[in-house]
Design a protein around this motif. Structure first.
Motif, PDB file in Angstrom:
ATOM      1  N   HIS A  57     -58.493  22.001  -2.080  1.00 54.49           N
ATOM      2  CA  HIS A  57     -59.888  21.661  -1.778  1.00 54.49           C
ATOM      3  C   HIS A  57     -60.403  20.657  -2.804  1.00 54.49           C
ATOM      4  O   HIS A  57     -60.882  21.026  -3.872  1.00 54.49           O
ATOM      5  N   HIS A  59     -62.416  16.531  -3.131  1.00 52.08           N
ATOM      6  CA  HIS A  59     -63.139  15.435  -2.478  1.00 52.08           C
ATOM      7  C   HIS A  59     -62.952  14.177  -3.314  1.00 52.08           C
ATOM      8  O   HIS A  59     -63.474  14.093  -4.415  1.00 52.08           O
ATOM      9  N   HIS A  91     -67.241  14.230   2.643  1.00 49.22           N
ATOM     10  CA  HIS A  91     -68.380  14.422   3.537  1.00 49.22           C
ATOM     11  C   HIS A  91     -69.070  13.101   3.871  1.00 49.22           C
ATOM     12  O   HIS A  91     -69.688  12.968   4.917  1.00 49.22           O
ATOM     13  N   ASP A 307     -62.435  22.385  -5.712  1.00 50.88           N
ATOM     14  CA  ASP A 307     -63.645  21.821  -5.114  1.00 50.88           C
ATOM     15  C   ASP A 307     -64.164  20.649  -5.957  1.00 50.88           C
ATOM     16  O   ASP A 307     -65.365  20.516  -6.212  1.00 50.88           O
TER      17      ASP A 307
HETATM   18 ZN   LIG Z   1     -65.975  21.221  -1.195  1.00 52.78          ZN
END
Ligand SMILES: [Zn+2]
Length: 449
Positions: A57, A59, A91, A307
């Motif tokens: 996970h 980004h 995102h 994350d």
């Molecule tokens: Zn995330």
């Protein structure tokens, strides 16, 4: 070039043993002493050899918001932290259809230092087509239960439909669990009260909002049979709610991250934007942290990811607490922090290897090629020095973030060399080699090899 890693202690989820590791053609071909094996030799006496970390996970914002991070810096930072596989989604430029995934794979063909999977987003108005999206090869489908980062919420009715479909095509879903109605109501009330102090973060993104969404998600997983991962679980009650449904047959896994083991809820009051991430840190006293470590040791928290969602200092200071982006950098520190916890006696090294390497590789369909040091596996190997001590510092950060929430922390234990398919990609905290070595790993739904 063939390679022998000599004198390491090999660590697996079930134990450890002394062995040389022999690498040929980018694969591990043998463990043990082979005197006649002609190869470049790396002396690993006193070091542990673990499978390269599979960070499921992250980004890297590429494409999307490359001023925050890109694949070149993100993958280099991950390699320096001991990671050899990431699963990435962004995102700001979400992958919502087959064409989008193909475009992203092509865009990244020469931008990653390490191998990578990609996730795709479930969009509420595209639920009818998630089966064909899954077959294009994302490692998982990401779902938000609340509107966040501009990604729309998938509410209970749509969530049920989504889970039923995923159960049919044996897909795997990663769910961001915060209740949309509750976070929305809190935001409205806090804004109406004129609040813009740092204390809004844990009030807005409350424990209750996470617990309700996690419980609902786990229940829907049991009712439908869908395979579901609860993302970045932040505190013990949420873990226990999910486990209740697991005990009744739900196919659910619980992901957590270092920030929920090391950062305290109250830090946001002082550090504001630099502790704005969601769900926020929840630790209030030593007992909270002890419960999290117990849940990890016992496997209720199944695996650890980062994350990683960096922003630069300027971006974090570019507006009030409502406006600045959520997220923390982390790929450089996750393994180091877990090794530090091993040293402190909070968890075993074997369990860390399970939770950071083997378990995520199995879950996302990359095992035994990844997450393993068995003969036949890719030679993704991280050499770890359990006695290496350092103070984490902002000026060592490779991510575009340029800062770490752990700056100033003295840690013992860390990666010293990272190999990706037999090639050295990081040494002593610095990346080695050019981006482009890393290849895309299609997910389990893909018919491609
Ligand atoms: Zn995330």
């Amino acid at each position: 070039m063939d390679l022998t890693i000599r004198g390491a202690t090999v660590v697996t989820p079930t134990g450890r043993f002394a062995a040389d590791i022999h690498v040929h053609g980018g694969k591990i071909v043998a463990l043990g002493t082979l005197d006649a094996f002609p190869a470049q030799v790396v002396d690993a006496g006193g070091l542990f050899a673990i499978p390269g970390v599979v960070d499921s996970h992250v980004h890297f914002m590429d494409p999307g918001e490359p001023e925050r991070e890109d694949f070149i810096t993100g993958s280099a930072a991950a390699a320096a932290g001991g990671t050899t596989t990431v699963i990435e989604h962004t995102h700001g430029a979400p992958v919502v259809d087959v064409e989008g995934l193909r475009r992203k794979v092509a865009h990244l063909s020469r931008r990653s230092l390490i191998d990578f999977g990609l996730a795709a987003h479930v969009w509420p108005d595209r639920l009818a087509r998630i089966s064909e999206l899954w077959e294009a090869g994302p490692a998982y489908l990401k779902v938000f239960t609340c509107e966040t980062h501009g990604v729309p919420a998938v509410l209970a009715g749509d969530l049920l439909q989504c889970f039923r479909a995923a159960a049919r095509f044996h897909g795997l879903l990663l769910i961001h669990c915060e209740d949309d109605a509750m976070t929305r109501e809190r935001e409205r009330a806090l804004r109406e009260a004129g609040r813009a102090d740092y204390g809004i973060v844990p009030e807005w993104r409350s424990r209750e909002a996470e617990e309700i969404a996690a419980a609902e998600t786990a229940l829907l997983a049991r009712l439908t049979g869908a395979r579901v991962v609860i993302a970045h679980t932040s505190h013990p009650e949420a873990v226990e709610l999910v486990h209740r449904e697991h005990a009744r047959g739900a196919r659910v896994w619980v992901e957590s991250c270092p920030q929920y083991f090391f950062l305290k809820e109250a830090e946001v009051l002082r550090h504001g934007p630099f502790r704005k991430f969601t769900p926020p840190a929840r630790l209030r006293d030593g007992e909270d942290a002890a419960r999290m470590w117990r849940l990890l040791a016992e496997g209720w928290i199944t695996h650890i990811s980062t994350d990683h969602a960096p922003s630069t200092r300027a971006q974090k200071q570019g507006g009030d607490i409502w406006q600045v982006p959520f997220g923390l950098p982390g790929v450089e520190t996750t393994l180091t922090l877990m090794l530090h916890a091993v040293r402190a006696g909070s968890v075993t090294l074997e369990r860390v290897v399970d939770a950071l390497c083997e378990r995520p590789a199995r879950l996302y369909g990359f095992y035994p090629r990844k997450g393993s040091l068995l003969p036949g596996a890719d030679a993704d190997i991280t050499l770890v020095d359990p006695a290496r001590s350092r103070v984490i510092q902002d000026d060592q950060v490779i991510s575009k973030a340029g800062w770490s929430p752990y700056a100033g922390m003295a840690v013992v234990g860390g990666p010293v060399m990272t190999f990706s398919r037999g090639r050295l990609v990081a040494k002593d905290g610095r990346p080695q080699g050019e981006p482009g070595w890393g290849r895309w790993l299609p997910g389990a739904g893909s018919p491609a090899p």
